[in-house]
Design an enzyme around this catalytic site. Structure first.
Site, PDB file in Angstrom:
ATOM      1  N   GLY A 178      26.354 -21.226 -32.665  1.00 37.85           N
ATOM      2  CA  GLY A 178      26.397 -21.044 -31.221  1.00 37.85           C
ATOM      3  C   GLY A 178      26.399 -22.353 -30.450  1.00 37.85           C
ATOM      4  O   GLY A 178      27.031 -23.344 -30.842  1.00 37.85           O
ATOM      5  N   SER A 179      25.668 -22.389 -29.354  1.00 39.69           N
ATOM      6  CA  SER A 179      25.719 -23.509 -28.411  1.00 39.69           C
ATOM      7  C   SER A 179      25.174 -24.806 -28.971  1.00 39.69           C
ATOM      8  O   SER A 179      25.343 -25.868 -28.350  1.00 39.69           O
ATOM      9  CB  SER A 179      24.947 -23.140 -27.138  1.00 39.69           C
ATOM     10  OG  SER A 179      25.576 -22.074 -26.467  1.00 39.69           O
ATOM     11  N   THR A 180      24.497 -24.771 -30.127  1.00 33.25           N
ATOM     12  CA  THR A 180      24.002 -26.022 -30.707  1.00 33.25           C
ATOM     13  C   THR A 180      25.144 -26.927 -31.170  1.00 33.25           C
ATOM     14  O   THR A 180      24.912 -28.106 -31.453  1.00 33.25           O
ATOM     15  CB  THR A 180      23.074 -25.739 -31.905  1.00 33.25           C
ATOM     16  OG1 THR A 180      23.766 -24.938 -32.860  1.00 33.25           O
ATOM     17  CG2 THR A 180      21.815 -25.012 -31.451  1.00 33.25           C
ATOM     18  N   MET A 181      26.374 -26.411 -31.206  1.00 34.80           N
ATOM     19  CA  MET A 181      27.526 -27.232 -31.581  1.00 34.80           C
ATOM     20  C   MET A 181      28.077 -28.035 -30.406  1.00 34.80           C
ATOM     21  O   MET A 181      28.843 -28.994 -30.591  1.00 34.80           O
ATOM     22  CB  MET A 181      28.642 -26.349 -32.150  1.00 34.80           C
ATOM     23  CG  MET A 181      28.287 -25.638 -33.444  1.00 34.80           C
ATOM     24  SD  MET A 181      27.828 -26.760 -34.771  1.00 34.80           S
ATOM     25  CE  MET A 181      29.370 -27.636 -35.026  1.00 34.80           C
TER      26      MET A 181
END
Length: 601
Positions: free
Chosen positions: A314-317
């Protein structure tokens, strides 16, 4: 004139005089014996002698070794000298696993003299029914295990029954003082003292050592009469020193366990890395198990989820996409990106933010976790650039760590990416990773653009300037520091995770929330929430990654579910490590009350 005497008349039945028989005239003795008969008898005697002589030569000379061995089997025995299994200790020398003596009970069923009244107390002490005991005794007439590695008191009570044919032998049993807190790291052994999981399995050869032996002569009662030959001494297993800090491990386990209970989640994991050395300080999972008592266990309890479970990050990328844009000069931290009207269509598919943000700087794209802003930067890049960055920080690569079961994750070759896939990968859909891989990848920001190997073993001296672990340059220090500032904004007021704030320490990190994939689609009401960050933000010492699987108590965003666990683990860990606070306490208490910005995912 005398008349001749008349012979007396023979009485009827009188026996004739044997002296009147003439043996020399007997027809039996008068018959001639054939010469071949005597020669045949002599030949038979000679042949028998030759056979005996040949057998004696075979036994004494030709087959001497075989018969010698057969003789020795009946009186000589090779006794195994058991090697002591090595201990597993944490970085401070505290014991995580060790072997202690434990009695095992066995029987010779053919000598067993117990009647039914004797068998009942024996079965009760062994924790089985009389029928189960009888079934076990019927397995073999010469040897059966009754119960292995029992308590000392149980062994004493069984021997006190005085049953013939019941015996005791000393074995070793593995003890795990940290219990379920470190179970997934340490692993466990089977009843034969062989590693089955975790470090016990990974370092089986080192921990087990080498057994020795000695040759003895035993009498018919099994008593040692004499030693023969030279003994081979046992070589004890060596101790394994892990990088884990048992106090940090226990605290991380408690916090993730409490979070799973609070949010009625399915499971949770925490990884704590020492940025200076790459050593793993904690790797905790819940649900867990007690290594010394594995009865009625389920597979989900045994899984080391931080290493074996993969998920779409998810958004951790998003910080990695921004780092490419910064490194290539496409944007600067204050470059403005228009995200209105809050959605973007690529090849017929629509990408949305949680709500429209309008114009955002690159700093704010990470702070607000904007999908649209991230995708606009990603679509300016070649797929190869994104793939190279993702691969360089360890995504899609098998972790080089001394631990069984660590997974590779999934990162498809960039040549197969379609435009919509490149877009979704920029905010974490279409690839998969483990929590451990994610924590290590974020260490590149904490170390000013360098990536070092991660380790489960402790090496004294590593982490100091004089003995730093080998590092690989992934990005420039300026880029890493700029991204670190964005992560600080994301964990502060106006960001998605103000609940990640820690009293006395500056922090930075990124939330992640994603729908769980079920089959070929995504479940509408099942989520994974995580947070990965570092502290202190200006000179990071640790990276902490938290994942909570399927929170179902009303909250599911990473900023609400995982960030508080990060906060508590960071605060406790830095204090244990003796890291000096870099912030005043009061501002941090106020920051914890600031509501989080709703994350786009």
């Amino acid at each position: 004139m005398k008349l001749p005497r008349r012979p007396a008349p023979k009485s009827r039945g009188a026996v004739p005089n044997v002296r009147s028989v003439m043996y020399s005239t007997s027809p039996l003795l008068a018959s001639r014996t054939p010469p071949w008969r005597s020669k045949f008898l002599v030949a038979l005697v000679g042949l028998g002698f030759c056979i005996l002589l040949g057998r004696a030569i075979y036994v004494q000379i030709i087959g001497n070794d075989f018969f010698q061995r057969q003789g020795e089997i009946r009186y000589a025995r090779t006794l195994e000298l058991s090697a002591a299994r090595g201990r597993i200790v944490d970085r401070n020398g505290l014991i995580l696993a060790s072997s202690v003596p434990a009695p095992s009970l066995w029987a010779i069923p053919k000598d067993f003299a117990g009647n039914p009244s004797d068998q009942r107390p024996l079965a009760k002490l062994l924790g089985m029914t009389p029928a189960e005991l009888n079934s076990r005794l019927d397995d073999s007439p010469n040897f059966v295990w009754l119960r292995r590695q029992v308590d000392e008191q149980v062994a004493k009570d069984v021997l006190a029954l005085g049953l013939k044919g019941v015996h005791q032998v000393r074995e070793f049993k593995r003890k795990y003082p940290e219990g379920e807190a470190a179970a997934h790291v340490v692993g466990f052994t089977n009843v034969e003292d062989r590693g089955q999981d975790g470090i016990e399995l990974a370092f089986q050869k080192d921990l087990a050592g080498q057994h020795g032996s000695r040759r003895v002569i035993k009498d018919r009662l099994g008593r040692v009469v004499e030693e023969i030959g030279d003994s081979v001494a046992a070589l004890d297993g060596r101790d394994i020193t892990l990088s884990l800090d048992s106090k940090v491990q226990f605290y991380a386990y408690q916090r993730v366990r409490d979070a799973v209970a609070e949010h009625k989640a399915k499971a949770g994991s925490v990884v704590v890395l020492d940025v200076a050395s790459g050593e793993v300080l904690a790797l905790a999972n819940y649900p867990s198990y007690v290594p010394g008592d594995r009865r009625n266990l389920k597979g989900e309890q045994l899984r080391n989820r931080a290493l074996t479970d993969t998920f779409e990050p998810g958004s951790t990328m998003k910080p990695f996409v921004v780092s490419i844009a910064l490194e290539t000069g496409r944007v600067k931290p204050d470059t403005v990106i228009q995200t209105a009207p809050g959605h973007l269509t690529i090849t017929g598919s629509t990408i949305r933010d949680s709500h429209p943000h309008g114009a955002l700087t690159v700093n704010q794209v990470i702070q607000k976790s904007s999908n649209v802003g991230t995708v606009k930067m990603a679509m300016q890049m070649q797929p190869r650039e994104m793939w190279q960055m993702f691969s360089a920080v360890g995504f899609g690569q098998k972790p080089q760590i001394s631990f069984p079961g660590a997974v590779t994750g999934r990162l498809r070759p960039y040549k197969t990416w379609r435009p919509i896939e490149q877009a979704t990968m920029s905010y974490g859909y279409g690839l998969s990773t483990s929590l451990f891989q994610l924590a290590r990848a974020y260490s590149v920001f904490a170390r000013d653009g360098e990536l070092i190997p991660a380790s489960m073993l402790h090496s004294p001296g590593i982490g100091t300037e004089a003995a730093a672990a080998p590092a690989q340059r992934i990005m420039s220090a300026q880029t890493a520091q700029a991204v670190r500032h964005m992560l600080q904004l994301a964990a502060g007021e106006g960001g998605t995770a103000p609940k990640a704030q820690v009293m006395g320490y500056s922090v930075g990190g990124k939330t992640g929330t994603a729908h769980k994939q079920e089959g070929k689609s995504y479940a509408g009401n099942k989520y994974r929430a995580w947070f990965v960050g570092m502290a202190p933000i200006n000179h990071p010492r640790i990276v902490v990654a938290v994942m909570v699987d399927e929170p179902s108590n009303g909250k599911y965003y990473g900023g609400d579910v995982a960030a508080p666990v990060f906060s508590e683990v960071v605060q406790q860990t830095l204090r244990m490590m003796g890291v000096q606070p870099d912030l005043e306490v009061r501002p941090q208490i106020i920051a914890r009350q600031v509501p989080a910005v709703e994350e786009s995912f």
